[in-house]
Design an enzyme around this catalytic site. Structure first.
Site, PDB file in Angstrom:
ATOM      1  N   HIS A 244     110.132  83.313  -7.944  1.00 25.73           N
ATOM      2  CA  HIS A 244     109.042  84.215  -8.316  1.00 25.73           C
ATOM      3  C   HIS A 244     109.108  85.535  -7.552  1.00 25.73           C
ATOM      4  O   HIS A 244     108.094  86.113  -7.177  1.00 25.73           O
ATOM      5  CB  HIS A 244     107.682  83.543  -8.105  1.00 25.73           C
ATOM      6  CG  HIS A 244     107.432  82.385  -9.045  1.00 25.73           C
ATOM      7  ND1 HIS A 244     108.290  81.318  -9.145  1.00 25.73           N
ATOM      8  CD2 HIS A 244     106.413  82.140  -9.896  1.00 25.73           C
ATOM      9  CE1 HIS A 244     107.816  80.456 -10.030  1.00 25.73           C
ATOM     10  NE2 HIS A 244     106.681  80.934 -10.513  1.00 25.73           N
TER      11      HIS A 244
ATOM     12  N   ARG B 120     115.183  80.069 -11.645  1.00 21.30           N
ATOM     13  CA  ARG B 120     114.679  78.996 -10.770  1.00 21.30           C
ATOM     14  C   ARG B 120     115.172  77.626 -11.230  1.00 21.30           C
ATOM     15  O   ARG B 120     115.356  76.727 -10.418  1.00 21.30           O
ATOM     16  CB  ARG B 120     113.150  79.037 -10.684  1.00 21.30           C
ATOM     17  CG  ARG B 120     112.460  78.954 -12.023  1.00 21.30           C
ATOM     18  CD  ARG B 120     110.956  79.089 -11.881  1.00 21.30           C
ATOM     19  NE  ARG B 120     110.331  79.338 -13.166  1.00 21.30           N
ATOM     20  CZ  ARG B 120     109.127  78.904 -13.508  1.00 21.30           C
ATOM     21  NH1 ARG B 120     108.423  78.193 -12.659  1.00 21.30           N
ATOM     22  NH2 ARG B 120     108.629  79.190 -14.682  1.00 21.30           N
TER      23      ARG B 120
ATOM     24  N   SER C  70     107.059  74.495  -9.766  1.00 18.64           N
ATOM     25  CA  SER C  70     107.418  75.911  -9.933  1.00 18.64           C
ATOM     26  C   SER C  70     108.831  76.196  -9.448  1.00 18.64           C
ATOM     27  O   SER C  70     109.518  77.052  -9.978  1.00 18.64           O
ATOM     28  CB  SER C  70     106.455  76.800  -9.142  1.00 18.64           C
ATOM     29  OG  SER C  70     105.143  76.639  -9.612  1.00 18.64           O
TER      30      SER C  70
ATOM     31  N   ARG D 144     111.130  83.966 -11.868  1.00 17.29           N
ATOM     32  CA  ARG D 144     110.353  83.083 -12.715  1.00 17.29           C
ATOM     33  C   ARG D 144     110.712  83.134 -14.197  1.00 17.29           C
ATOM     34  O   ARG D 144     110.801  82.088 -14.846  1.00 17.29           O
ATOM     35  CB  ARG D 144     108.865  83.434 -12.549  1.00 17.29           C
ATOM     36  CG  ARG D 144     107.954  82.657 -13.459  1.00 17.29           C
ATOM     37  CD  ARG D 144     106.494  82.972 -13.136  1.00 17.29           C
ATOM     38  NE  ARG D 144     105.603  82.184 -13.966  1.00 17.29           N
ATOM     39  CZ  ARG D 144     104.975  82.652 -15.045  1.00 17.29           C
ATOM     40  NH1 ARG D 144     105.143  83.912 -15.405  1.00 17.29           N
ATOM     41  NH2 ARG D 144     104.182  81.883 -15.750  1.00 17.29           N
TER      42      ARG D 144
ATOM     43  N   ASP E  96     100.186  86.896 -12.426  1.00 13.43           N
ATOM     44  CA  ASP E  96      99.504  86.602 -11.163  1.00 13.43           C
ATOM     45  C   ASP E  96      99.187  87.856 -10.348  1.00 13.43           C
ATOM     46  O   ASP E  96      98.315  87.852  -9.492  1.00 13.43           O
ATOM     47  CB  ASP E  96     100.330  85.640 -10.299  1.00 13.43           C
ATOM     48  CG  ASP E  96     100.150  84.186 -10.732  1.00 13.43           C
ATOM     49  OD1 ASP E  96      99.243  83.931 -11.547  1.00 13.43           O
ATOM     50  OD2 ASP E  96     100.907  83.328 -10.257  1.00 13.43           O
TER      51      ASP E  96
ATOM     52  N   PHE F 144     105.740  83.890  -0.078  1.00 16.84           N
ATOM     53  CA  PHE F 144     105.418  82.927   0.983  1.00 16.84           C
ATOM     54  C   PHE F 144     106.665  82.503   1.748  1.00 16.84           C
ATOM     55  O   PHE F 144     106.571  81.856   2.794  1.00 16.84           O
ATOM     56  CB  PHE F 144     104.709  81.697   0.386  1.00 16.84           C
ATOM     57  CG  PHE F 144     103.602  82.044  -0.561  1.00 16.84           C
ATOM     58  CD1 PHE F 144     102.728  83.080  -0.273  1.00 16.84           C
ATOM     59  CD2 PHE F 144     103.426  81.353  -1.755  1.00 16.84           C
ATOM     60  CE1 PHE F 144     101.714  83.432  -1.150  1.00 16.84           C
ATOM     61  CE2 PHE F 144     102.415  81.694  -2.635  1.00 16.84           C
ATOM     62  CZ  PHE F 144     101.557  82.733  -2.343  1.00 16.84           C
TER      63      PHE F 144
ATOM     64  N   GLU G  90     103.260  77.071   5.027  1.00 12.04           N
ATOM     65  CA  GLU G  90     104.621  77.607   4.995  1.00 12.04           C
ATOM     66  C   GLU G  90     105.191  77.837   6.397  1.00 12.04           C
ATOM     67  O   GLU G  90     106.392  77.662   6.616  1.00 12.04           O
ATOM     68  CB  GLU G  90     104.660  78.915   4.192  1.00 12.04           C
ATOM     69  CG  GLU G  90     104.363  78.749   2.706  1.00 12.04           C
ATOM     70  CD  GLU G  90     102.868  78.685   2.389  1.00 12.04           C
ATOM     71  OE1 GLU G  90     102.038  78.886   3.305  1.00 12.04           O
ATOM     72  OE2 GLU G  90     102.516  78.442   1.220  1.00 12.04           O
TER      73      GLU G  90
END
Lengths: 314, 280
Positions: free
Chosen positions: A109, A10, A37, A167, A117, A83, A58
């Site tokens: 991610h 990322r 992020s 990530r 998560d 998302f 989104e």
């Protein structure tokens, strides 16, 4: 031996986006409350007038991105892969893909390495969702350098693109300034016994597996499939012509992923024994990324086993 | 253009709509007929648009149809205002036509900048076009038409919130308030409540057009909306219309949302609509 640095993909996206911002005034970026992020902070700071913080919305973000293309902008959307795809599939389908809009959907991610998560965020279906859309280009990069180069490359491609990255910090092993060519696989190692086609984080695992195979006198060819759609048919067929068997490896569901695309190609053009390293019809769960990769059999050990198995089927 | 001339065009557009839908025995006449005055006023009088269609639409006003199912009215108005030959209206919903059931860009029909049909997305797309205009220092306006039933989609409210928060002041959204949707009245299906209050509370300026099927009121309403954009806020027109307006047996009912008239019904409808500009 030189120690390989660990870097997150990322951050490669963030670095690429910043460079693009400097080079191309039509590049704009949108984010749904995940600037940090997605590593989009530098772009936001440098080009505030070209950065759109849309909040946790989104669907709105994807359609606004489609609208921005009308007026010549090249929008890069940034949020988690879940998302970026599942949540907004219809917006992407109608306003971006069917409408042929030049939007770059950049998704961090992705996959199980999101880690703690848990399954709500660990999308393993995104490649399938995106590759089914007519005209959509689907890219999954393997390290920081490649993600940076891919980010820069997709700005020059006219049409919708899904760029998938992750990530965790992973080995940054591809050459620093290797130009990214959409639709071209990259051969990382020649081999004659088995072809390993890997994408994303699994490319490094494939390299590790090939080292272990060498100790067992098995010569594995490794090909980094950077672009899942359009698939580099030539590099795949040329390799399988030689090795007569294939193993695929990806951090995604088996159904709908890279393995499926390659199986379809090979069944049509060059049927051969094949094994697939992927998640088999399961959701993920919370945990440390490396432990999850082991538990879900997405590591070099399992690639090695798949190679041994496919060799017996030759 | 004077009001009587615009009314003449509207009459012809209504003929086009019922003839198109009848010919292919499918499509959405009800909402199309209700929005005729509004679209005729926009395309023939209020919007500045270039004759040569260009996707980016720089330095011209843009229109987005969010409730894509009322494509018949849009296609007729686009053809009648010169985007393409009126004879192409014959191909509506047929195989190999540029006039898809719901508007699409793939076939490159001049005047269409985005596909719509799956509801709730057009306002966000329009906002994106507004943002592009701002970056391009283009001071022209962006119009977006939504159905009232469409406001049941959550994305509309995301867009309403965004437009005020981000000071989108080059946007005029219009809600076609015909108070009907496929299964019944909006009141029965899922009440929208007091839309004026709701949208005002989202920070928008509102213009209410009491009779959206009366050309003079529509023109005045659009003028007021254009004026209100100077308040540096997004503007919403609440356009009260009658579904099926102009054809007595189609008016005021949800039943003609998405069905076509048969041969006999077509004759009755056309008897009520004067051929003012010549049929396609």
């Amino acid at each position: 031996m030189k120690k390989i640095e660990l870097k997150d993909t990322r951050s490669g996206f963030g670095a690429g986006l910043l460079e693009l911002g400097k080079a191309n005034p039509n590049v704009v970026a949108l984010c749904a409350d995940l600037t940090g992020s997605l590593k989009m902070d530098a772009f936001e700071k440098e080009f505030p007038e070209r950065f759109f913080q849309v909040g946790i919305a989104e669907a709105n973000m994807m359609s606004i991105a489609a609208g921005l293309t009308i007026g010549g902008k090249i929008p890069f959307t940034g949020t988690f892969a879940n998302f970026s795809t599942g949540r907004v599939f219809d917006q992407i389908r109608q306003s971006i893909a069917y409408s042929g809009k030049n939007v770059k959907i950049c998704a961090s991610h992705a996959g199980i390495t999101l880690g703690e998560d848990g399954a709500t965020h660990q999308i393993l279906e995104d490649i399938g969702l995106m590759k089914m859309l007519p005209g959509m280009t689907v890219i999954n990069t393997c390290d920081y350098n490649q993600t940076k180069q891919a980010t820069i490359a997709i700005a020059d491609h006219i049409g919708p693109v899904y760029l998938r990255f992750g990530r965790p910090k992973v080995p940054n092993f591809t050459p620093k300034n290797q130009p990214f060519i959409i639709g071209k696989g990259i051969k990382l190692k020649d081999g004659i016994d088995v072809s390993i086609f890997a994408t994303g984080h699994l490319v490094w695992e494939a390299i590790e597996a090939a080292k272990k195979l060498k100790e067992k006198n098995v010569s594995a060819e490794i090909i980094n499939i950077t672009t899942i759609k359009p698939l580099d048919k030539k590099i795949i067929l040329d390799s399988v012509k030689k090795t007569k068997c294939a193993v695929t490896a990806e951090e995604h569901q088996k159904l709908g992923g890279l393995g499926g695309s390659i199986a379809q190609l090979l069944s049509e053009e060059m049927p051969c024994p094949m094994e697939m390293i992927a998640v088999n019809d399961k959701f993920g769960e919370s945990g440390k990324p490396n432990l999850l990769m082991k538990k879900y059999k997405l590591d070099s050990t399992n690639i090695l086993k798949a190679c041994e198995k496919v060799l017996l089927r030759k | 253009m004077k009001t009587p001339e615009l009314e003449k065009i509207s009459c012809q557009v209504r003929r086009d709509i019922v003839r198109m839908v009848h010919a292919v025995q499918s499509g959405h006449p009800g909402g199309s007929l209700g929005c005729v005055e509004f679209l005729v006023a926009l395309f023939f009088e209020k919007m500045t648009h270039k004759n040569e269609f260009n996707m980016d639409g720089e330095n011209e006003d843009l229109f987005f149809l969010s409730n894509g199912h009322i494509s018949p009215v849009l296609y007729s108005v686009l053809a009648r205002s010169g985007y393409f030959n009126i004879n192409e209206l014959k191909t509506f919903r047929n195989i190999d036509s540029r006039l898809q059931g719901h508007p699409a860009t793939k076939e490159k029909l001049p005047g269409i900048r985005i596909a719509s049909g799956s509801l709730g997305q057009g306002l966000s797309v329009a906002i994106g076009a507004c943002e592009a205009k701002k970056l391009n220092k283009d001071t022209k306006l962006v119009y977006c038409l939504c159905g009232d039933g469409e406001l049941q989609e959550g994305q509309i409210w995301e867009a309403l919130m965004y437009a005020n928060a981000k000071k989108i002041d080059n946007l005029i959204m219009t809600v076609d308030l015909n108070k009907q949707q496929i299964c019944g009245s909006t009141e029965e299906i899922l009440s929208l409540g007091d839309l004026n209050k709701k949208i005002t509370s989202f920070g928008w300026e509102i213009v209410e057009i009491e009779d959206g099927n009366e050309m003079y009121s529509v023109l005045n309403g659009i003028n007021s909306a254009i004026e209100l954009t100077k308040q540096k806020k997004p503007v919403c027109i609440l356009l009260n219309t009658q579904m099926g307006f102009g054809v007595d047996f189609m008016m005021g009912s949800h039943k003609w949302h998405g069905i076509a008239p048969n041969d006999e019904q077509l004759e009755i409808a056309l008897d009520q609509l004067e051929e003012t500009l010549g049929d396609y």
